[in-house]
Scaffold this motif. Structure first.
Motif: not given
Ligand SMILES: Nc1ncnc2c1ncn2[C@@H]1O[C@H](COP(=O)(O)OP(=O)(O)OP(=O)(O)O)[C@@H](O)[C@H]1O
Ligand SMILES: [Mg+2]
Lengths: 357, 260
Positions: B17, B19, B38-39, B42-45, B86, B175
């Motif tokens: 994957v 990310a 989008d879900n 790769g924002k959190s990563v 998150q 979030e």
């Protein structure tokens, strides 16, 4: 996906009209059982305490003064002290959601080091004891390093270390014991924890006293120091602990090292208990300590439980085995009841955990 | 203006994957930067690589122009970067106060603290209570209550309060209002404005477009593991932003380079 929601604006506009004080609601009344569940959730040592009091009353009623005699109480304390010291080490590890199958082996190796260093190499007994303590801490460090840095499962690591340490003990000691008389004559400090402390007919030994003081010390450290909070956090959710600023590796290694050190103290205490230094003692140390911990209400999933509970757990086992022996029952009844208690304790733990759901 | 936090060409894979696929990032001093996508974009990563929670394969991160390499979240925290992850990163069995001060506990002054390492629980509890009532989103009866006995929104409130209380340079929120009620979400936005007024830069990851458009100075649009573009919320509508982030439309500056 439409995002320009005028409702949202309206919704929030009405907020200013909402009362600004924080909603407070009284603790909802969920019935007696739920309240009990909450109390247990906050005081996990309560269940083993109740079981302990219950079992003491039961055997007291059945046996009368025979059970409450100084002789019987001395015997219980004698038997429980080693398990309680090992149990303290085991509790720390289990609080981090680990398990230590090598506690008994570390204890024996440390005691053999203390004995052999004194008698084989003629090292002053104080230094030999320190060497034994360092040896135990070192074994703990290896466990901790493999678990924390190499990320191997604690069960496997300590299963392996158990065998390795046990074999090392036998090879190193050539399966020879050091006789009690020799220790008494040349290195009486090795018997330190066997020193008797008569108290109203009951013979407390320094070993029993040490077990209690150790439990108090650890309970203090776990509850009121940052290190203790970190131990719980790591056991609870290591990832969350790491993200919220806990050095998880350091905490884990410190726990296994401290457990190793405590096991080495148990090794010293076991010399006082049996008089001799023997590589053949303590074979069941791991099982007995895990039993005390589990009956003491410490969760095998980590992050929950107290040292006091472990102490009660160890005492419960001691009371049961002596009580049943005095009743003249087959020793197998003890194991059967202990087995039931273990399952009961784990079931209660699961039930208490549900409080949060 | 020199960015307080800057990243170039971040790459990160998890197995097969992808990310992060060459992501860039710029956070200017004193701004509120929203990050949308989008879900799984790769924002959190990305923010985890910025805080040291995830280690990069390659790429460069600078803080105030100096290259940095955070090995763990502890490192970024000591540089004044606080993060609401998150997953919230709370220890369920520990109390609210314990969680607020995790990794930076206060000890009593004098021998009690130095020798006996005793935690100053009254001070920590008082501080925690103050911060929570500032946020006003808690119906907490007992600050010693275990976090697992709180509702999802209350937990989120604690994580936000913790970051706002301790962040001194940058606060990153992944979030933070997802589980909050209307009123509580509003309180968090107000809190972020207060934090911004203290000169602290804020990164806000959110799927709530009205919130994003209301509060942010710039919007970083993340798509397929990289930064697609940065827009000014005054120049575009929410539907534009959603179109860019889902790939339904291309932002004008890219359109000219890569005709469809
Ligand atoms: N620890 C991990 N192990 C494996 N894959 C991961 C891990 N963390 C993230 N990923 C993958 O990386 C990609 C990006 O995930 P990320 O969490 O950054 O998405 P996101 O933009 O934050 O999405 P969302 O809006 O749903 O939170 C996803 O495909 C995810 O499956
Ligand atoms: Mg995410």
């Amino acid at each position: 996906m439409s995002n320009e929601t005028p409702q949202e604006v309206n919704l929030e506009a009405s907020l200013s009209a909402a009362p600004s004080e924080v909603a407070e609601f009284a603790e909802q009344d969920g019935g007696v059982i739920r309240k009990f569940q909450h109390i247990l959730h906050q005081n996990p040592a309560l269940v083993p305490l109740i079981v302990l009091i219950f079992s003491i009353s039961l055997f007291g009623a059945l046996l009368g003064s025979k059970f409450f005699s100084p002789f019987a109480l001395t015997l219980i304390l004698q038997q429980v002290q080693i398990v309680a010291i090992l149990g303290a080490a085991q509790s720390l590890v289990i609080l981090t959601a680990g398990i230590d199958l090598s506690v008994g082996a570390i204890m024996v190796l440390s005691s053999v080091v203390m004995g052999q260093f004194t008698f084989r190499y003629g090292i002053p007994v104080e230094l030999a004891i320190v060497s034994g303590l360092i040896c135990g801490t070192g074994c703990g460090f290896v466990n901790g390093w493999l678990v924390a840095v190499m990320r191997l499962p604690p069960f496997i690591v300590t299963l392996g270390m158990w065998q390795i340490i046990l074999a090392t003990t036998f090879i190193y000691s050539a399966n020879e014991s050091i006789r009690a008389q020799d220790i008494e004559e040349q290195a009486v400090l090795l018997h330190f924890f066997g020193t008797k402390l008569p108290l109203g007919g009951v013979n407390f030994t320094f070993g029993a006293l040490f077990a209690v003081l150790l439990a108090f010390g650890l309970a203090y450290a776990l509850r009121t120091t940052a290190w203790g909070r970190h131990v719980f956090a790591v056991g609870d959710d290591p990832e969350a602990a790491e993200l919220s600023g806990v050095n998880v590796k350091k905490t884990l290694i410190s726990v296994y090292m401290l457990a190793g050190l405590i096991c080495a103290f148990a090794g010293w205490a076991v010399i006082g208990r049996i008089g001799a230094v023997s590589p053949n003692v303590g074979q069941l140390g791991n099982i007995e300590s895990i039993t005390a911990v589990v009956i003491g209400g410490i969760s095998l999933f980590g992050g929950r439980g107290s040292i006091a509970g472990m102490l009660f757990g160890a005492l419960i086992v001691g009371v049961f085995s002596l009580g049943l022996r005095l009743l003249g029952a087959d020793a197998q009844w003890t194991y059967l009841l202990i087995g039931l208690l273990i399952i009961f304790a784990v079931a209660v733990d699961q039930w208490i955990r549900k409080v949060s759901v | 203006m020199e960015p307080i936090l800057q990243a170039r060409n971040l790459i990160k894979h998890f197995g097969r994957v992808t990310a992060l696929d060459g992501a860039d990032f710029d956070l200017l001093p004193g701004e509120i930067l929203a990050v949308i996508g989008d879900n799984g974009a790769g924002k959190s990563v990305m923010i985890k690589t910025l805080t040291g929670a995830v280690q990069l394969e390659s790429g460069e991160i600078k803080m105030n122009g100096k290259p940095i390499a955070f090995n763990s979240p502890i490192d970024s925290r000591s540089e004044g970067i606080e993060t609401v992850y998150q997953t919230l990163a709370l220890s369920p069995a520990l109390s609210i106060a314990d969680n607020m001060f995790m990794g930076r506990e206060l000890r009593y002054p004098g021998i009690r603290g130095r020798i006996f390492r005793q935690l100053d629980k009254p001070t920590m509890e008082k501080f925690a209570r103050e911060k929570l009532s500032e946020l006003g989103l808690l119906t907490i009866q007992n600050i010693r209550q275990a976090v697992e006995t709180l509702s999802g929104g209350q937990r989120q409130g604690i994580a936000v309060a913790r970051a706002a209380a301790f962040g001194s340079k940058v606060i990153i929120l992944d979030e933070p209002t997802a589980a909050l009620g209307v009123k509580e979400g509003r309180r968090v936005l107000d809190l972020l404005q207060d934090v911004k007024a203290r000169g602290i830069s804020i990164v806000l990851i959110s799927h709530n477009m009205p919130h994003v458009f209301e509060i942010s100075d710039r919007i970083h649009i993340h798509r397929l593991g990289k930064r697609l573009t940065v827009i000014n919320p005054k120049d575009y509508t929410m539907s534009d932003a959603v179109a860019f982030m889902t790939g339904a439309a291309l932002p004008p500056e890219l359109e000219s380079n890569h005709p469809p």
